[in-house]
Design an enzyme around this catalytic site. Structure first.
Site, short mmCIF file in Angstrom:
data_model
loop_
_atom_site.label_atom_id
_atom_site.label_comp_id
_atom_site.label_asym_id
_atom_site.label_seq_id
_atom_site.Cartn_x
_atom_site.Cartn_y
_atom_site.Cartn_z
N HIS A 141 0.93 -1.19 0.13
CA HIS A 141 0.01 0.06 0.10
C HIS A 141 0.85 1.37 -0.03
O HIS A 141 0.47 2.43 0.40
CB HIS A 141 -1.00 -0.03 1.26
CG HIS A 141 -1.74 -1.21 1.49
ND1 HIS A 141 -2.88 -1.72 1.22
CD2 HIS A 141 -1.14 -2.37 2.23
CE1 HIS A 141 -3.24 -2.84 1.47
NE2 HIS A 141 -2.27 -3.43 2.21
N SER A 262 14.26 21.78 -15.81
CA SER A 262 13.04 22.41 -15.98
C SER A 262 13.32 23.78 -16.54
O SER A 262 14.41 24.35 -16.20
CB SER A 262 12.27 22.74 -14.66
OG SER A 262 11.30 24.14 -14.84
N LYS A 268 15.40 21.97 -10.53
CA LYS A 268 14.78 20.57 -11.12
C LYS A 268 15.87 19.78 -11.74
O LYS A 268 16.51 19.98 -12.47
CB LYS A 268 13.46 20.83 -11.79
CG LYS A 268 12.59 21.51 -11.30
CD LYS A 268 11.66 20.64 -10.38
CE LYS A 268 10.59 20.17 -11.32
NZ LYS A 268 9.48 19.53 -10.63
N GLU A 275 9.47 8.52 -17.04
CA GLU A 275 7.83 9.11 -17.10
C GLU A 275 7.64 8.76 -18.44
O GLU A 275 6.67 8.25 -18.60
CB GLU A 275 8.03 10.49 -16.75
CG GLU A 275 8.04 11.00 -15.82
CD GLU A 275 8.32 12.27 -15.49
OE1 GLU A 275 9.32 12.87 -15.78
OE2 GLU A 275 7.38 13.15 -15.29
#
Ligand code: ARG
Length: 443
Positions: A141, A262, A268, A275
């Site tokens: 979980h 970024s 970043k 992804e």
């Protein structure tokens, strides 16, 4: 080509079948000679012509373009050797021809994809071996559950990929069947020898029913469904590459090669490559739905709708290939941050199950032991402590069975090495897994 011709044709997307189409035609023509349907001299001319076209295609040279790859090759052949080239299409149809091309293509791609999966497995194995000492929290979980070896965690993916390989091989049993000789749908009155063609092309069997052979694409659907399962596995791994590289977890760092900054936030380092692997899963699922929908409800036998099977099939194969290639590199260049894992092992009461097991081994019924430890965890939470911060008096206040040895039992390394059950996370069990996998990954 006018708009309508282009619309009904497949030459804009089926050219990658050219080598398979030509190899299939060469075998077909040899069979025609073998069966006495065309003369040896005719056969030789055609085969030489086809071989010269194949050579040119391999060099990247363009050939004639017609409605589809089958007509294009035939047009080019007749251009090169004259009207005798027209004998090539004796005793066959484009319907059995296209089914053959797809099967030859998938036989090839299966081998290529298995190799790419093995590269991912090898990169996993290398990381697992190099970092076998590291302990990390195992989750259920996405809540901290029990400590596990980092290698044990990562190797779980190698086993998923092992099953993917076996699914591809299993699917090959249904790909590896020769449809050629079914002609348009009814078979042919020419005295062909299908087993001879099958042998030349390395097919294990010949199809039993000509209507079935020209009209089904279940082998392609099955192949894309196997690719979809691979995509599920890759996307889960990609998700963990993303989440565990976040500042919140910080268990590892992706190589700069696979991240990007970024345009606005200077701090970043985004895990774009992982992804994108995760995102491409949607395309592969889409390809599966496309081909399922194309085939659904089609009357027997061949229908032109089936020409649309190619874009999704090719896209699923190409997408899977690039996903696997990138994943192998991401894993092999991953920097593991064992100190961060160690810090996380202190959080989340990872030793709780161990303490309950200890009480159960002392004779306390497990359900009762579970309740005692639950109360201990609640106590820790109110005091802002971890289980190892509790004094021995505090331990004893929960159960008379506790003694000073309990501190040792909840050390993450100790917990790991107690998990000696087959397939568990102890160092020995994990080493055994590595040995087994090494044998399965043949390289
Ligand atoms: N280009 C066609 C396809 O990809 C080849 C088969 C054409 N057959 C026909 N009966 N029109 O399916």
């Amino acid at each position: 080509m006018d708009k309508f011709q282009e619309f009904i044709g497949s030459s804009s997307f089926d050219s990658r079948l050219a080598p398979y189409d030509i190899i299939g035609s060469i075998a077909h023509v040899k069979m025609l000679v073998h069966s006495g349907i065309i003369s040896g001299a005719e056969g030789k001319k055609i085969v030489n012509g086809l071989e010269s076209i194949l050579k040119d295609i391999k060099k990247g040279n363009k050939i004639s373009v017609a409605e589809d790859i089958h007509y294009s090759v035939e047009k080019e052949l007749i251009k090169r050797i004259g009207s005798v080239g027209g004998k090539m299409h004796t005793a066959r149809s484009r319907n059995d021809q296209v089914a053959l091309d797809l099967r030859l293509y998938l036989k090839d791609e299966a081998a290529g994809i298995i190799e790419l999966i093995e590269n991912v497995q090898i990169s996993i194995l290398n990381q697992a071996q190099a970092n076998i000492k590291f302990v990390m929290p195992g989750y259920t979980h996405l809540q901290p559950a029990q400590p596990v070896l980092f290698s044990h965690y990562l190797l779980s993916y190698a086993w998923m990929f092992e099953r993917d390989k076996s699914r591809i091989n299993n699917c090959q049993e249904r790909v590896n069947i020769l449809p050629l000789g079914s002609a348009a749908l009814a078979g042919t009155s020419f005295p062909i020898d299908r087993k001879y063609t099958a042998k030349l092309l390395g097919f294990k069997e010949v199809s039993e029913n000509s209507i079935d052979a020209v009209s089904d694409r279940d082998f392609a659907i099955e192949f894309i469904s196997v690719l979809s399962i691979i995509a599920v596995h890759l996307s889960r791994l990609a998700e963990e590459l993303v989440i565990f590289s976040s500042v919140e977890f910080d268990f590892w760092e992706l190589s700069d090669k696979f991240t990007s900054g970024s345009s606005i936030m200077p701090q970043k380092k985004n895990p774009d490559s992982a992804e994108i692997i995760r995102g491409k899963t949607g395309r592969i699922f889409g390809d599966l739905f496309a081909i399922l929908t194309i085939m659904k409800g089609l009357p027997l036998s061949y229908n032109r709708d089936m020409q649309e099977d190619k874009p999704p099939l090719f896209d699923a194969v190409d997408t899977t290939r690039i996903n696997l290639e990138i994943m192998a590199e991401i894993i092999s260049t991953l920097k593991i941050k064992s100190e961060q894992m160690k810090k996380s092992n202190e959080k989340g009461f990872l030793g709780a199950t161990e303490i309950a097991d200890y009480l159960a081994k002392c004779g306390v019924p497990f359900r009762q032991a579970h309740e005692i430890v639950k109360q201990m965890v609640l106590f820790c939470q109110t005091k802002g402590k971890t289980l190892k911060d509790l004094s021995i008096e505090e331990y004893k206040s929960f159960s008379k069975y506790f003694n000073i040895g309990i501190y040792d039992k909840i050390l993450p390394k100790k917990i790991i090495n107690e998990k000696k059950s087959y397939g568990g996370t102890s160092r020995d069990s994990v080493s055994l897994q590595i040995e087994k996998l090494k044998k399965l990954v043949k390289k």
